[in-house]
Design an enzyme around this catalytic site. Structure first.
Site, PDB file in Angstrom:
ATOM      1  N   ILE A 137       6.850   3.034  -3.583  1.00 57.56           N
ATOM      2  CA  ILE A 137       8.254   2.564  -3.692  1.00 57.56           C
ATOM      3  C   ILE A 137       9.010   3.795  -3.689  1.00 57.56           C
ATOM      4  O   ILE A 137       8.829   4.590  -4.404  1.00 57.56           O
ATOM      5  CB  ILE A 137       8.254   1.643  -4.728  1.00 57.56           C
ATOM      6  N   HIS A 139      -3.248  -4.553  -9.882  1.00 53.34           N
ATOM      7  CA  HIS A 139      -4.226  -3.667  -9.420  1.00 53.34           C
ATOM      8  C   HIS A 139      -5.701  -4.500  -9.700  1.00 53.34           C
ATOM      9  O   HIS A 139      -5.701  -4.831 -10.762  1.00 53.34           O
ATOM     10  CB  HIS A 139      -3.962  -2.249  -9.852  1.00 53.34           C
ATOM     11  N   ASP A 152      -0.268   3.638  -9.387  1.00 47.56           N
ATOM     12  CA  ASP A 152      -1.062   3.004 -10.489  1.00 47.56           C
ATOM     13  C   ASP A 152      -0.870   3.691 -11.903  1.00 47.56           C
ATOM     14  O   ASP A 152      -1.902   3.609 -12.763  1.00 47.56           O
ATOM     15  CB  ASP A 152      -2.573   3.100 -10.115  1.00 47.56           C
ATOM     16  N   LEU A 166       0.932  -1.207  -0.016  1.00 45.70           N
ATOM     17  CA  LEU A 166      -0.124   0.031   0.007  1.00 45.70           C
ATOM     18  C   LEU A 166       0.707   1.279  -0.006  1.00 45.70           C
ATOM     19  O   LEU A 166       0.558   2.298  -0.025  1.00 45.70           O
ATOM     20  CB  LEU A 166      -0.848   0.104   1.110  1.00 45.70           C
TER      21      LEU A 166
HETATM   22  C1  GRF Z   1      -5.296  -7.198  -4.347  1.00 46.55           C
HETATM   23  O1  GRF Z   1      -6.672  -7.092  -4.960  1.00 46.55           O
HETATM   24  C2  GRF Z   1      -4.336  -6.625  -5.369  1.00 46.55           C
HETATM   25  O2  GRF Z   1      -4.848  -6.255  -6.730  1.00 46.55           O
HETATM   26  C3  GRF Z   1      -4.152  -5.236  -4.788  1.00 46.55           C
HETATM   27  O3  GRF Z   1      -4.310  -5.506  -3.350  1.00 46.55           O
HETATM   28  C4  GRF Z   1      -4.954  -6.795  -3.348  1.00 46.55           C
HETATM   29  C5  GRF Z   1      -4.085  -7.653  -2.213  1.00 46.55           C
HETATM   30  O4  GRF Z   1      -4.793  -8.675  -2.049  1.00 46.55           O
HETATM   31  N1  GRF Z   1      -2.895  -4.221  -5.030  1.00 46.55           N
HETATM   32  P1  GRF Z   1      -3.834 -10.035  -1.502  1.00 46.55           P
HETATM   33  O5  GRF Z   1      -2.941  -9.458  -0.226  1.00 46.55           O
HETATM   34  O6  GRF Z   1      -2.755 -10.434  -2.632  1.00 46.55           O
HETATM   35  O7  GRF Z   1      -4.810 -11.008  -1.165  1.00 46.55           O
END
Ligand code: GRF
Length: 201
Positions: free
Chosen positions: A88, A104, A145, A85
């Protein structure tokens, strides 16, 4: 190919990488990084004896200034953001140009950007009245993104009755798309030509 996977939560995409039969013999997850010490994804890593590093400004965490050294120490070829989240750091983006990818849970360039994570994304898609959503894997640049798109998978959501249902449908496709793109990168079948990416068969 040596991978570093960055996570913040559940880790189901990380698990999909570990479970992928196509990736089994050609990639090794050398290290998992997270901004959250207690994230479930760390437990997955520990269960597979993969070293974990909590990264951030908190005392005791690997500081962002030391991240580059840690990636080099682990001989990392590709960085995969799988639900990470935080942004980087710019020095890493520059050092690993075209070697950092993110997944994403929507069809970029719509429904991305700061704050667009988790159910926020699917709520926005649901409320938009869109009939399709999907998953996007893209190269990572300095903002959330906005990097060049590598691959996308559309999901029909014309009959869904909740954002959670969109999330479930999209996640299923994410687990296929991310290993698929990693495999293409391993096989050197990802070609970047200006602002477009071609995937060779
Ligand atoms: C996923 O939906 C991914 O696309 C987004 O964050 C979520 C992470 O899910 N960037 P997980 O931790 O891989 O289950």
């Amino acid at each position: 190919m040596n991978l570093a996977v960055f996570v913040s939560g559940r880790g189901s995409n990380f698990q999909a990488i570990l479970d992928s039969p196509e990736l089994k013999d050609c990639v090794k997850v050398k290290a998992v990084f997270s901004d959250k010490l207690d994230c479930p994804a760390f437990q997955i890593a520990l269960a597979h004896s993969i070293p974990v590093y909590s990264v951030g400004k908190k005392p005791g965490y690997l500081q962002y200034s030391d991240l580059s050294g840690k990636l080099k120490e682990n001989d990392i070829d590709l960085i995969v953001l799988a639900g990470f989240l935080k942004l980087i750091p710019e020095n890493i983006i520059e050092e690993y140009e075209s070697r950092i990818i993110n997944i994403h849970p929507a069809l970029l360039p719509s429904f991305g950007g700061s704050g667009m994570y988790g159910l926020n994304v699917h709520n926005a898609v649901y409320n938009s009245s869109a009939k399709v959503s999907g998953a996007t894997v893209h190269f990572v640049d300095k903002t959330f993104d906005t990097g060049t798109i590598i691959a996308q998978k559309c999901v029909d959501i014309s009959d869904v009755s909740s954002p959670e249902e969109i999330a479930r449908r999209v996640l299923k496709e994410e687990h296929i798309l991310l290993p698929f793109v990693i495999k293409k990168i391993v096989e050197k079948k990802v070609r970047r030509v200006e602002n477009r990416v071609f995937l060779d068969p």
